[in-house]
Design an enzyme around this catalytic site. Sequence first.
Site, PDB file in Angstrom:
ATOM      1  CB  ALA A  67      -0.848  -0.155   1.384  1.00 41.11           C
ATOM      2  CG  ASP A  70      -2.289   2.855  -8.098  1.00 38.63           C
ATOM      3  OD1 ASP A  70      -2.568   4.248  -7.986  1.00 38.63           O
ATOM      4  OD2 ASP A  70      -2.289   2.077  -9.035  1.00 38.63           O
ATOM      5  CG  ASN A 116       5.910   7.670   4.197  1.00 37.41           C
ATOM      6  OD1 ASN A 116       4.747   8.320   4.365  1.00 37.41           O
ATOM      7  ND2 ASN A 116       6.124   6.293   4.433  1.00 37.41           N
ATOM      8  NE  ARG A 117       7.439  15.558   7.450  1.00 40.04           N
ATOM      9  CZ  ARG A 117       8.710  15.920   7.456  1.00 40.04           C
ATOM     10  NH1 ARG A 117       9.465  15.048   7.965  1.00 40.04           N
ATOM     11  NH2 ARG A 117       9.306  16.886   7.108  1.00 40.04           N
ATOM     12  CG  PHE A 120      -3.829   8.034   5.504  1.00 43.00           C
ATOM     13  CD1 PHE A 120      -2.705   6.971   5.211  1.00 43.00           C
ATOM     14  CD2 PHE A 120      -4.506   7.859   6.841  1.00 43.00           C
ATOM     15  CE1 PHE A 120      -2.627   5.939   6.120  1.00 43.00           C
ATOM     16  CE2 PHE A 120      -4.340   6.679   7.524  1.00 43.00           C
ATOM     17  CZ  PHE A 120      -3.262   5.661   7.298  1.00 43.00           C
ATOM     18  CG  ASN A 149      -3.893  -0.323   3.408  1.00 43.90           C
ATOM     19  OD1 ASN A 149      -4.325   0.639   4.010  1.00 43.90           O
ATOM     20  ND2 ASN A 149      -3.007  -0.877   3.855  1.00 43.90           N
ATOM     21  CG  ASN A 182      -2.636   1.554   7.606  1.00 43.64           C
ATOM     22  OD1 ASN A 182      -2.040   1.306   8.637  1.00 43.64           O
ATOM     23  ND2 ASN A 182      -2.257   2.459   6.731  1.00 43.64           N
ATOM     24  CB  SER A 185      -0.315   5.249   8.796  1.00 42.40           C
ATOM     25  OG  SER A 185       0.482   6.346   8.452  1.00 42.40           O
ATOM     26  CG  ASN A 187       3.554   9.342   8.423  1.00 44.72           C
ATOM     27  OD1 ASN A 187       4.485   9.765   9.221  1.00 44.72           O
ATOM     28  ND2 ASN A 187       3.525   8.463   7.472  1.00 44.72           N
ATOM     29  CB  THR A 188      -3.150   9.385  10.530  1.00 45.30           C
ATOM     30  OG1 THR A 188      -3.049   9.649   9.078  1.00 45.30           O
ATOM     31  CG2 THR A 188      -4.538  10.194  10.957  1.00 45.30           C
ATOM     32  CE  LYS A 223       1.219  -2.134   6.007  1.00 45.91           C
ATOM     33  NZ  LYS A 223       1.392  -1.309   4.606  1.00 45.91           N
ATOM     34  CB  THR A 251       5.509  -4.574  10.215  1.00 45.60           C
ATOM     35  OG1 THR A 251       6.835  -3.715   9.383  1.00 45.60           O
ATOM     36  CG2 THR A 251       5.865  -5.677  10.908  1.00 45.60           C
ATOM     37  CG  ASN A 252       2.322   0.916   8.267  1.00 46.08           C
ATOM     38  OD1 ASN A 252       2.959   1.740   7.362  1.00 46.08           O
ATOM     39  ND2 ASN A 252       1.029   1.110   8.004  1.00 46.08           N
TER      40      ASN A 252
HETATM   41  C1  LIG Z   1       5.963   6.739   0.637  1.00 45.83           C
HETATM   42  C2  LIG Z   1       5.145   5.596   1.382  1.00 45.83           C
HETATM   43  C3  LIG Z   1       3.865   5.420   1.649  1.00 45.83           C
HETATM   44  C4  LIG Z   1       3.215   4.573   2.157  1.00 45.83           C
HETATM   45  N1  LIG Z   1       1.805   4.649   2.205  1.00 45.83           N
HETATM   46  C5  LIG Z   1       1.300   3.783   3.002  1.00 45.83           C
HETATM   47  C6  LIG Z   1      -0.230   3.660   2.907  1.00 45.83           C
HETATM   48  O1  LIG Z   1      -0.943   4.777   2.700  1.00 45.83           O
HETATM   49  N2  LIG Z   1      -0.708   2.543   3.792  1.00 45.83           N
HETATM   50  C7  LIG Z   1      -0.171   1.810   4.383  1.00 45.83           C
HETATM   51  O2  LIG Z   1      -0.704   0.714   4.581  1.00 45.83           O
HETATM   52  N3  LIG Z   1       1.297   1.695   3.895  1.00 45.83           N
HETATM   53  C8  LIG Z   1       1.773   2.728   3.459  1.00 45.83           C
HETATM   54  N4  LIG Z   1       3.226   2.481   3.222  1.00 45.83           N
HETATM   55  C9  LIG Z   1       4.068   1.323   3.746  1.00 45.83           C
HETATM   56  C10 LIG Z   1       4.310   0.458   2.905  1.00 45.83           C
HETATM   57  O3  LIG Z   1       2.988  -0.465   2.646  1.00 45.83           O
HETATM   58  C11 LIG Z   1       5.075  -0.925   3.554  1.00 45.83           C
HETATM   59  O4  LIG Z   1       4.161  -1.244   4.793  1.00 45.83           O
HETATM   60  C12 LIG Z   1       6.302  -0.183   4.309  1.00 45.83           C
HETATM   61  O5  LIG Z   1       6.878   0.629   3.371  1.00 45.83           O
HETATM   62  C13 LIG Z   1       7.434  -1.522   4.366  1.00 45.83           C
HETATM   63  O6  LIG Z   1       7.774  -1.959   3.001  1.00 45.83           O
HETATM   64  P1  LIG Z   1       9.277  -1.701   2.454  1.00 45.83           P
HETATM   65  O7  LIG Z   1      10.262  -1.873   3.334  1.00 45.83           O
HETATM   66  O8  LIG Z   1       9.033  -2.652   1.406  1.00 45.83           O
HETATM   67  O9  LIG Z   1       9.100  -0.357   1.881  1.00 45.83           O
HETATM   68  C14 LIG Z   1       3.879   3.545   2.514  1.00 45.83           C
HETATM   69  C15 LIG Z   1       5.437   3.684   2.526  1.00 45.83           C
HETATM   70  C16 LIG Z   1       5.842   4.404   1.771  1.00 45.83           C
HETATM   71  C17 LIG Z   1       7.498   4.220   1.497  1.00 45.83           C
END
Ligand SMILES: Cc1cc2nc3c(=O)[nH]c(=O)nc-3n(C[C@H](O)[C@H](O)[C@H](O)COP(=O)(O)O)c2cc1C
Length: 345
Positions: A67, A70, A116-117, A120, A149, A182, A185, A187-188, A223, A251-252
Amino acid sequence: MMYELLKPVLFQLDPEQVHELVMKALRASSMSKTMLELIGQICKPKDERLKVKLWNLEFPNAIGLAAGFDKNALALPVWEALGFGFAEIGSVTALGQSGNPKPRLFRLPEDKAIINRMGFNNDGASVVAARLELWRHSHGTLKIPLGINLGKSKVTPLEDAPQDYLSSLNKLWEHGHYFVLNVSSPNTPNLRELQDREKLEVLLETVMGFANTQENKKPVLLKVAPDLSFAQLDEILLLLEKHKLSGIIATNTTLAREGLKTQIDEAGGLSGAPLKQKSFEVLKHLNTQLNGKLPIISVGGISSGDDVQQRLDAGASLVQIYSGWIFEGPLMLKYMARELLKNRA
Ligand SMILES: Cc1cc2nc3c(=O)[nH]c(=O)nc-3n(C[C@H](O)[C@H](O)[C@H](O)COP(=O)(O)O)c2cc1C
């Protein structure tokens, strides 16, 4: 090879601008049958041995798009052409929102990591549902399973979170193959408090009350954050079993900053290579506790076929990738499949 040449140029530019540029190119490709075919020829692994069956769904391979990439379902068909075995859109919130002020996305190339922050930033459940309907009209059913998600709208107070998730679920239910709550996160503001027992209980009761009464049954997953203690995770597992959820995504991103080579002081969630060990430890713990009772989707720091195999061996049913794809490029799925198949002669 091409990506290795392009990467230094792309990495000179602002990360969010590059993301938008890439999304525009992927969206344009998604609209063209010829482009989709061409991308599929180059990037997509095609081997029956990679197939996975779960929840009555068929995944061409176990590796999905995580997630956040996109969020608004702008480029749906291209994910299959790029070789992903499934794709998860979102996080989508009930109300559209612009997210946190920019800059809010930071690349750490030396660490193969991202902070990232975003907060959403997304078009909201109604707009995304309408877009999914348009995709269905123009392209028919997707060739890979689609996860949706869901996050909480920033303006919705925490105590009203269950209704916020419910409203999104209601609008999007017919469009997804599985759904993810979810609650992890960073960031909320206060979102992660929804992982606390009492608040989570109300959320799960509300959401599963809806899911269980739908004629068209679909898996609902939770998640979780990598920063929870094992005791907190165990408490969550009890609730997932009690409310009959279909799985857990771990994980997130993490709030931790241990072991970074890059000197950076930015708030937000850290993903990519520095998250790898932590996410793996969480997977191992969940697998021991669950003992096959509930499928686990493992995500965090995965960037090679060997990483994928390690997660599958440790009990994951599926895996997801975000950051690794940025650093490894569009041929990643093909390379991963090659590595996976090497071990399955
Ligand atoms: C730029 C960015 C935006 C993300 N946005 C979301 C999100 O909207 N919802 C969510 O459940 N996870 C979000 N994630 C977390 C990813 O889905 C994933 O759980 C996390 O990045 C760990 O995987 P990775 O190490 O392969 O990046 C985001 C990650 C990144 C880097």
